[in-house]
Design a protein around this motif. Structure first.
Motif: not given
Length: 378
Positions: A132-147
């Motif tokens: 949960a701690q690590t994955g939240t940052g992963y998802v935020q970075n992935i969404v931000g980069n794609e947008v």
């Protein structure tokens, strides 16, 4: 007139230590476990990087941008996303089928292009704490980069005059197991180098064989050297096999450094670690007392040596104090050899420091051992 040092006596006493260790099932189990099960569990039990996390997506937009975001959530960080609807989202989270559920709202792409900064909802199963701690940052970075990439392409923006390209040296995929497995071997060398020699001396006292040695034509120096070389050989062989079989073989970790140079450095370091163990063995009167004393010595040596946390991040007083510990210099040279493939021309200053500090501890341990034996004779 002092008697000359006898290599024959040192060799025979060392082989006696091998036989004594082979009959101590607890110590034999400790040696085998620390370089097999302990190394494997430390490198795999608590990974710092995300690996095959379950994720579901509620795609209410069905746009090109939402498709790009979903496609970016791919292995090995995530299992291929599962499409669910709003009703299934809560049921999946309650049943523990999904660690993450990403809800992409309607008209998300249109709002992004219009500059309205729409919000996405990421639902996280916080009971799976590490993911949960690590994955939240992963998802935020992935969404931000794609947008960001989608907006720049859609608006035909001018490329920035400078592009920062990061390169991860020596560990390209930033896999935590590469670091933790090597660190486990380094820490275990320290622990067993101290425990085996100290326990060997206390075992002599508890079994009454130390008194037998006193009536034989052997000196305290010969007794001490026999324990150092015999236990040093055991730890060097165990650590070398662990590096080849567990780290390179079972875990598949790439080690570019010289195993021969690492083995030589370990043998030199064990000269210092074993001297510390013998000194502690002369202070302790029983094995339980030696075990308690080892906790007070091993924890600072392993935690403050730079094996877990870089020394540069520690207070300057701690850095200065730990510069007198052989573990600090051994950790630095071992990491240079195994992580960065450094040769003798790079690590020779650390080797000299380990040898110098080891000589000091050896002299202190020999002096203490002579006093202990002298008190027993009197």
């Amino acid at each position: 007139m002092p008697r000359r040092l006898s290599l024959r006596h040192i060799g025979q006493l060392g082989f006696k230590e091998f036989r004594s260790l082979s009959g101590d099932m607890a110590m034999m189990f400790l040696v085998v476990f620390m370089f097999t099960g302990s190394v494997y569990s430390e490198s795999t039990a608590k990974p710092e990087s995300l690996n095959r996390a379950t994720i579901a997506v509620v795609d209410e937009d069905r746009s090109q941008l939402s498709t790009r975001i979903i496609a970016a959530l791919h292995p090995p960080q995530f299992i291929d996303p599962q499409y669910v609807d709003l009703a299934e989202m809560d049921r999946g989270m309650d049943a523990g089928r999904h660690t993450f559920v990403l809800d992409i709202p309607p008209n998300f792409e249109r709002d992004v292009l219009a500059g309205r900064a729409p919000a996405l909802q990421l639902n996280v199963d916080a009971t799976r704490l590490s993911q949960a701690q690590t994955g939240t940052g992963y998802v935020q970075n992935i969404v931000g980069n794609e947008v960001q990439a989608f907006v720049q392409r859609s608006q035909d923006s001018v490329a920035a005059p400078l592009e920062l390209v990061s390169r991860s040296a020596f560990n390209p995929n930033l896999q935590a197991s590469w670091f933790t497995a090597i660190t486990a071997i380094i820490n275990n060398v320290t622990m067993l180098g101290i425990l085996l020699t100290g326990a060997a001396l206390i075992r002599e006292r508890e079994h009454g064989t130390l008194e037998h040695l006193l009536v034989m034509p052997v000196t305290p120096l010969e007794i001490m050297l026999s324990k150092i070389w015999s236990m040093g050989v055991v730890v060097v062989l165990a650590s070398s096999l662990s590096l080849q079989v567990m780290v390179k073989g079972l875990l598949g970790i790439s080690v570019v450094g010289s195993a021969t140079l690492f083995g030589f450095s370990t043998l030199l370091y064990l000269f210092a670690a074993a001297s510390i163990g013998i000194y502690m063995g002369t202070l302790a009167r029983s094995m339980p007392q030696f075990g308690l004393m080892s906790i007070l010595v091993l924890l600072p040596l392993e935690i403050l040596s730079g094996a877990t946390t870089p020394r540069e991040s520690m207070p300057e007083q701690i850095q200065y104090l730990m510069s007198f510990a052989p573990t600090t210099h051994y950790v630095a040279l071992a990491q240079s050899i195994l992580f960065r493939g450094a040769g003798l021309s790079v690590v020779w200053p650390q080797l000299l420091m380990v040898a110098a500090i080891g000589a000091v501890f050896f002299a202190l341990a020999l002096r203490r051992l002579r006093r202990t034996i002298g008190a027993m004779q009197s």
